[in-house]
Design a protein around this motif. Structure first.
Motif, PDB file in Angstrom:
ATOM      1  N   GLN A   1      39.802  68.308   7.691  1.00 47.53           N
ATOM      2  CA  GLN A   1      39.770  69.776   7.815  1.00 47.53           C
ATOM      3  C   GLN A   1      41.132  70.393   8.129  1.00 47.53           C
ATOM      4  O   GLN A   1      41.251  71.604   8.137  1.00 47.53           O
ATOM      5  N   GLY A   2      42.134  69.586   8.409  1.00 44.71           N
ATOM      6  CA  GLY A   2      43.458  70.128   8.691  1.00 44.71           C
ATOM      7  C   GLY A   2      43.717  70.426  10.157  1.00 44.71           C
ATOM      8  O   GLY A   2      44.591  71.241  10.485  1.00 44.71           O
ATOM      9  N   VAL A   3      42.995  69.762  11.049  1.00 42.11           N
ATOM     10  CA  VAL A   3      43.159  69.982  12.487  1.00 42.11           C
ATOM     11  C   VAL A   3      44.573  69.623  12.944  1.00 42.11           C
ATOM     12  O   VAL A   3      45.227  70.383  13.669  1.00 42.11           O
TER      13      VAL A   3
ATOM     14  N   VAL B   1      40.471  65.547  17.462  1.00 42.03           N
ATOM     15  CA  VAL B   1      40.787  66.460  18.563  1.00 42.03           C
ATOM     16  C   VAL B   1      42.289  66.459  18.752  1.00 42.03           C
ATOM     17  O   VAL B   1      42.923  65.408  18.781  1.00 42.03           O
ATOM     18  N   SER B   2      42.852  67.646  18.877  1.00 39.75           N
ATOM     19  CA  SER B   2      44.289  67.770  19.093  1.00 39.75           C
ATOM     20  C   SER B   2      44.537  68.690  20.286  1.00 39.75           C
ATOM     21  O   SER B   2      43.951  69.763  20.377  1.00 39.75           O
TER      22      SER B   2
ATOM     23  N   CYS C   1      45.825  74.849  24.195  1.00 42.34           N
ATOM     24  CA  CYS C   1      44.931  75.049  23.052  1.00 42.34           C
ATOM     25  C   CYS C   1      44.384  73.701  22.623  1.00 42.34           C
ATOM     26  O   CYS C   1      45.145  72.772  22.343  1.00 42.34           O
ATOM     27  N   LEU C   2      43.064  73.600  22.574  1.00 43.00           N
ATOM     28  CA  LEU C   2      42.420  72.395  22.082  1.00 43.00           C
ATOM     29  C   LEU C   2      41.834  72.700  20.712  1.00 43.00           C
ATOM     30  O   LEU C   2      41.084  73.668  20.553  1.00 43.00           O
ATOM     31  N   LEU C   3      42.213  71.923  19.721  1.00 42.99           N
ATOM     32  CA  LEU C   3      41.704  72.079  18.367  1.00 42.99           C
ATOM     33  C   LEU C   3      40.759  70.925  18.080  1.00 42.99           C
ATOM     34  O   LEU C   3      41.063  69.777  18.437  1.00 42.99           O
ATOM     35  N   CYS C   4      39.631  71.216  17.451  1.00 39.49           N
ATOM     36  CA  CYS C   4      38.668  70.150  17.190  1.00 39.49           C
ATOM     37  C   CYS C   4      37.961  70.377  15.866  1.00 39.49           C
ATOM     38  O   CYS C   4      37.735  71.511  15.445  1.00 39.49           O
ATOM     39  N   GLY C   5      37.633  69.287  15.215  1.00 36.16           N
ATOM     40  CA  GLY C   5      36.926  69.345  13.944  1.00 36.16           C
ATOM     41  C   GLY C   5      36.618  67.943  13.490  1.00 36.16           C
ATOM     42  O   GLY C   5      36.486  67.033  14.299  1.00 36.16           O
TER      43      GLY C   5
END
Length: 196
Positions: free
Chosen positions: A13-15, A49-50, A5-9
């Motif tokens: 925003q709490g990524v 990016v996480s 899972c790639l999280l981006c913002g």
């Protein structure tokens, strides 16, 4: 089976918290987890990016290109920027609210996000666009976008993490005074995904 899972913002925003909640929920299932963050200019509204990798044989915390099962995007342009990581048949869940980059603000150029959302729908097989702004209003705080997107992620089934497991992760990792609004946002995000 491994899940990526790639999280981006953008910053604020709490990524990073969202990635930690996913990792916590997966570890509670007894799975191995590796994470990595790129936060750069996050405090100034820059990209965040996480990477979250879940499974047994994971040797690197970074997701290889074309390997993400899920892109969880807090902002449309960041979703487009992260698209090379999405695997064929992968899912993109994105909040529709555009956040104008500093450079666009300074030079007066327009950015509404619609063109980014259109591009995502053209390039990815599974795209779920959520009105994060609406969900946050319903939950009572602009700070729960991450929980809303986690609720949608749970509903998608892309990570094999249920809404109940996400709820437990929130309960054990978020301050008590913020738990009610986060749990409400989880449920609202799940409901929004199921209505798409």
């Amino acid at each position: 089976m491994n899940k990526n899972c790639l999280l981006c913002g953008v910053g604020g925003q709490g990524v990073v918290l969202a990635s930690k909640l996913i990792a916590f929920a997966a570890m509670r299932q007894g799975k191995s987890v590796r994470t990595a963050e790129t936060i750069g200019m996050a405090q100034r509204g820059g990209s965040v990016v996480s990477h979250v990798r879940i499974g047994e044989e994971i040797y690197s915390p970074q997701i290889p290109l074309k390997s993400a099962d899920l892109i969880l995007a807090f902002e449309p342009a960041e979703a487009v920027r992260s698209l090379p990581y999405l695997k064929a048949g992968g899912t993109v869940i994105v909040s529709s609210k555009a956040i104008k980059p500093v450079i666009s603000t300074l030079n007066g150029s327009a950015y509404e996000g619609k063109e980014m959302l259109d591009y995502l729908k053209e390039k990815a097989d599974k795209v779920a666009v959520l009105s994060g702004e609406y969900i946050c209003r319903q939950a009572g705080s602009a700070k729960v976008l991450n929980a809303a997107l986690l609720g949608a992620a749970a509903a998608s089934g892309a990570l094999d993490i249920s809404i109940e497991e996400m709820g437990r992760a929130v309960k054990e990792n978020v301050k008590e005074k913020y738990q009610e609004m986060n749990h409400k946002a989880l449920e609202l995000g799940k409901a929004a995904f199921e209505q798409i």
